[in-house]
Write a protein that holds these residues in place. Sequence first.
Motif, PDB file in Angstrom:
ATOM      1  N   ALA A 164      -8.608  -2.596 -65.810  1.00 14.67           N
ATOM      2  CA  ALA A 164      -9.064  -1.726 -64.712  1.00 14.67           C
ATOM      3  C   ALA A 164      -9.157  -0.274 -65.181  1.00 14.67           C
ATOM      4  O   ALA A 164     -10.143   0.419 -64.891  1.00 14.67           O
ATOM      5  N   LEU A 165      -8.158   0.202 -65.907  1.00 17.89           N
ATOM      6  CA  LEU A 165      -8.181   1.574 -66.419  1.00 17.89           C
ATOM      7  C   LEU A 165      -9.321   1.763 -67.413  1.00 17.89           C
ATOM      8  O   LEU A 165     -10.007   2.774 -67.395  1.00 17.89           O
ATOM      9  N   ARG A 166      -9.515   0.783 -68.263  1.00 13.26           N
ATOM     10  CA  ARG A 166     -10.548   0.882 -69.300  1.00 13.26           C
ATOM     11  C   ARG A 166     -11.945   1.003 -68.718  1.00 13.26           C
ATOM     12  O   ARG A 166     -12.785   1.738 -69.227  1.00 13.26           O
ATOM     13  N   TYR A 167     -12.205   0.289 -67.636  1.00 11.95           N
ATOM     14  CA  TYR A 167     -13.553   0.269 -67.073  1.00 11.95           C
ATOM     15  C   TYR A 167     -13.702   1.052 -65.768  1.00 11.95           C
ATOM     16  O   TYR A 167     -14.747   0.995 -65.132  1.00 11.95           O
ATOM     17  N   GLY A 168     -12.662   1.776 -65.394  1.00  7.62           N
ATOM     18  CA  GLY A 168     -12.757   2.618 -64.211  1.00  7.62           C
ATOM     19  C   GLY A 168     -12.701   1.862 -62.901  1.00  7.62           C
ATOM     20  O   GLY A 168     -13.170   2.361 -61.873  1.00  7.62           O
ATOM     21  N   PHE A 169     -12.127   0.666 -62.917  1.00  4.77           N
ATOM     22  CA  PHE A 169     -11.978  -0.116 -61.690  1.00  4.77           C
ATOM     23  C   PHE A 169     -10.741   0.357 -60.932  1.00  4.77           C
ATOM     24  O   PHE A 169      -9.854   0.998 -61.491  1.00  4.77           O
ATOM     25  N   THR A 170     -10.666  -0.003 -59.666  1.00  9.85           N
ATOM     26  CA  THR A 170      -9.488   0.299 -58.861  1.00  9.85           C
ATOM     27  C   THR A 170      -8.360  -0.644 -59.263  1.00  9.85           C
ATOM     28  O   THR A 170      -8.581  -1.846 -59.426  1.00  9.85           O
ATOM     29  N   ILE A 171      -7.166  -0.103 -59.402  1.00 11.97           N
ATOM     30  CA  ILE A 171      -6.012  -0.932 -59.743  1.00 11.97           C
ATOM     31  C   ILE A 171      -5.488  -1.582 -58.473  1.00 11.97           C
ATOM     32  O   ILE A 171      -5.221  -0.908 -57.481  1.00 11.97           O
ATOM     33  N   ALA A 172      -5.357  -2.896 -58.521  1.00 14.30           N
ATOM     34  CA  ALA A 172      -4.867  -3.650 -57.363  1.00 14.30           C
ATOM     35  C   ALA A 172      -3.405  -3.304 -57.102  1.00 14.30           C
ATOM     36  O   ALA A 172      -2.642  -3.024 -58.032  1.00 14.30           O
ATOM     37  N   ASP A 173      -3.021  -3.305 -55.859  1.00 13.13           N
ATOM     38  CA  ASP A 173      -1.638  -3.102 -55.425  1.00 13.13           C
ATOM     39  C   ASP A 173      -1.076  -1.717 -55.729  1.00 13.13           C
ATOM     40  O   ASP A 173       0.142  -1.533 -55.719  1.00 13.13           O
ATOM     41  N   LEU A 174      -1.929  -0.736 -55.990  1.00 11.85           N
ATOM     42  CA  LEU A 174      -1.461   0.630 -56.189  1.00 11.85           C
ATOM     43  C   LEU A 174      -1.165   1.211 -54.804  1.00 11.85           C
ATOM     44  O   LEU A 174      -1.998   1.116 -53.903  1.00 11.85           O
ATOM     45  N   PRO A 175       0.026   1.783 -54.602  1.00 16.02           N
ATOM     46  CA  PRO A 175       0.325   2.352 -53.286  1.00 16.02           C
ATOM     47  C   PRO A 175      -0.738   3.380 -52.885  1.00 16.02           C
ATOM     48  O   PRO A 175      -1.253   4.106 -53.729  1.00 16.02           O
ATOM     49  N   SER A 176      -1.062   3.430 -51.596  1.00 18.53           N
ATOM     50  CA  SER A 176      -2.119   4.335 -51.141  1.00 18.53           C
ATOM     51  C   SER A 176      -1.697   5.799 -51.211  1.00 18.53           C
ATOM     52  O   SER A 176      -2.542   6.674 -51.387  1.00 18.53           O
ATOM     53  N   LEU A 177      -0.394   6.062 -51.080  1.00 16.60           N
ATOM     54  CA  LEU A 177       0.112   7.427 -51.193  1.00 16.60           C
ATOM     55  C   LEU A 177       1.080   7.535 -52.362  1.00 16.60           C
ATOM     56  O   LEU A 177       1.915   6.660 -52.568  1.00 16.60           O
ATOM     57  N   CYS A 178       0.973   8.632 -53.094  1.00 19.42           N
ATOM     58  CA  CYS A 178       1.879   8.925 -54.198  1.00 19.42           C
ATOM     59  C   CYS A 178       3.180   9.486 -53.616  1.00 19.42           C
ATOM     60  O   CYS A 178       3.216   9.940 -52.469  1.00 19.42           O
ATOM     61  N   GLN A 179       4.226   9.504 -54.409  1.00 21.63           N
ATOM     62  CA  GLN A 179       5.499  10.099 -53.969  1.00 21.63           C
ATOM     63  C   GLN A 179       5.341  11.578 -53.647  1.00 21.63           C
ATOM     64  O   GLN A 179       6.105  12.128 -52.861  1.00 21.63           O
ATOM     65  N   CYS A 180       4.339  12.224 -54.237  1.00 18.55           N
ATOM     66  CA  CYS A 180       4.123  13.652 -53.977  1.00 18.55           C
ATOM     67  C   CYS A 180       3.415  13.873 -52.643  1.00 18.55           C
ATOM     68  O   CYS A 180       3.268  15.012 -52.201  1.00 18.55           O
ATOM     69  N   GLY A 181       2.963  12.779 -51.979  1.00 13.86           N
ATOM     70  CA  GLY A 181       2.310  12.886 -50.683  1.00 13.86           C
ATOM     71  C   GLY A 181       0.790  12.886 -50.739  1.00 13.86           C
ATOM     72  O   GLY A 181       0.134  12.800 -49.716  1.00 13.86           O
ATOM     73  N   LYS A 182       0.215  12.972 -51.923  1.00 15.07           N
ATOM     74  CA  LYS A 182      -1.246  12.981 -52.071  1.00 15.07           C
ATOM     75  C   LYS A 182      -1.768  11.553 -52.149  1.00 15.07           C
ATOM     76  O   LYS A 182      -1.028  10.632 -52.511  1.00 15.07           O
ATOM     77  N   PRO A 183      -3.054  11.368 -51.827  1.00 15.53           N
ATOM     78  CA  PRO A 183      -3.647  10.026 -51.970  1.00 15.53           C
ATOM     79  C   PRO A 183      -3.528   9.559 -53.420  1.00 15.53           C
ATOM     80  O   PRO A 183      -3.737  10.329 -54.355  1.00 15.53           O
TER      81      PRO A 183
END
Length: 180
Positions: free
Chosen positions: A49-68
């Motif tokens: 996913a990182l190599r081809y610019g795809f969305t990573i599955a199961d990545l939390p929608s919000l970061c711990q810093c509060g940003k998307p």
Amino acid sequence: AASLVTEQPTLARTFELNTEIGASSWLSAKPYKWLGFELSKQEFTDGIALRYGFTIADLPSLCQCGKPNSANHALSCALGGYSILRHNEVRDCLAELAQDAGLKGVEVERTLLPVGDFPLPVSANHATDARMDVFCIGLWGKLQKSYIDVRIFHPGAPSYLPKAIKPLYREQEAQKKRAY
């Protein structure tokens, strides 16, 4: 005429990084468990996913810093991202390689001597608890001390996109050298 560089600069940078020497090595490495070259299904899927610019599955929608959250954000966020994990993985790998190579006195996170009033450039690290990532003896010459400091950065971060890759690497290296 619009191009990928102007319409999707992050994706264009991803493709540019994929063409660098060694960028595909992980895809053809034999999965030797004893060398740590095996990837779980999740790690392999995330890597693709990182190599081809795809969305990573199961990545939390919000970061711990509060940003998307996104893969791009996670790779550069100091709070909730993976910057320190990637740094420590490289640091520990270098220390292990130094030990395996038979270098002496290998230490991780060794504290440097305080600089006190010694005149150093303003950009130098003046902290009393300044430390290097890996210390060893004998890397460059017999009984010669070596101090290794790791720098991890995400060249796909929005602030780096306007800069060409090679000068960006040199800039990161120069910043690290100025600190010591």
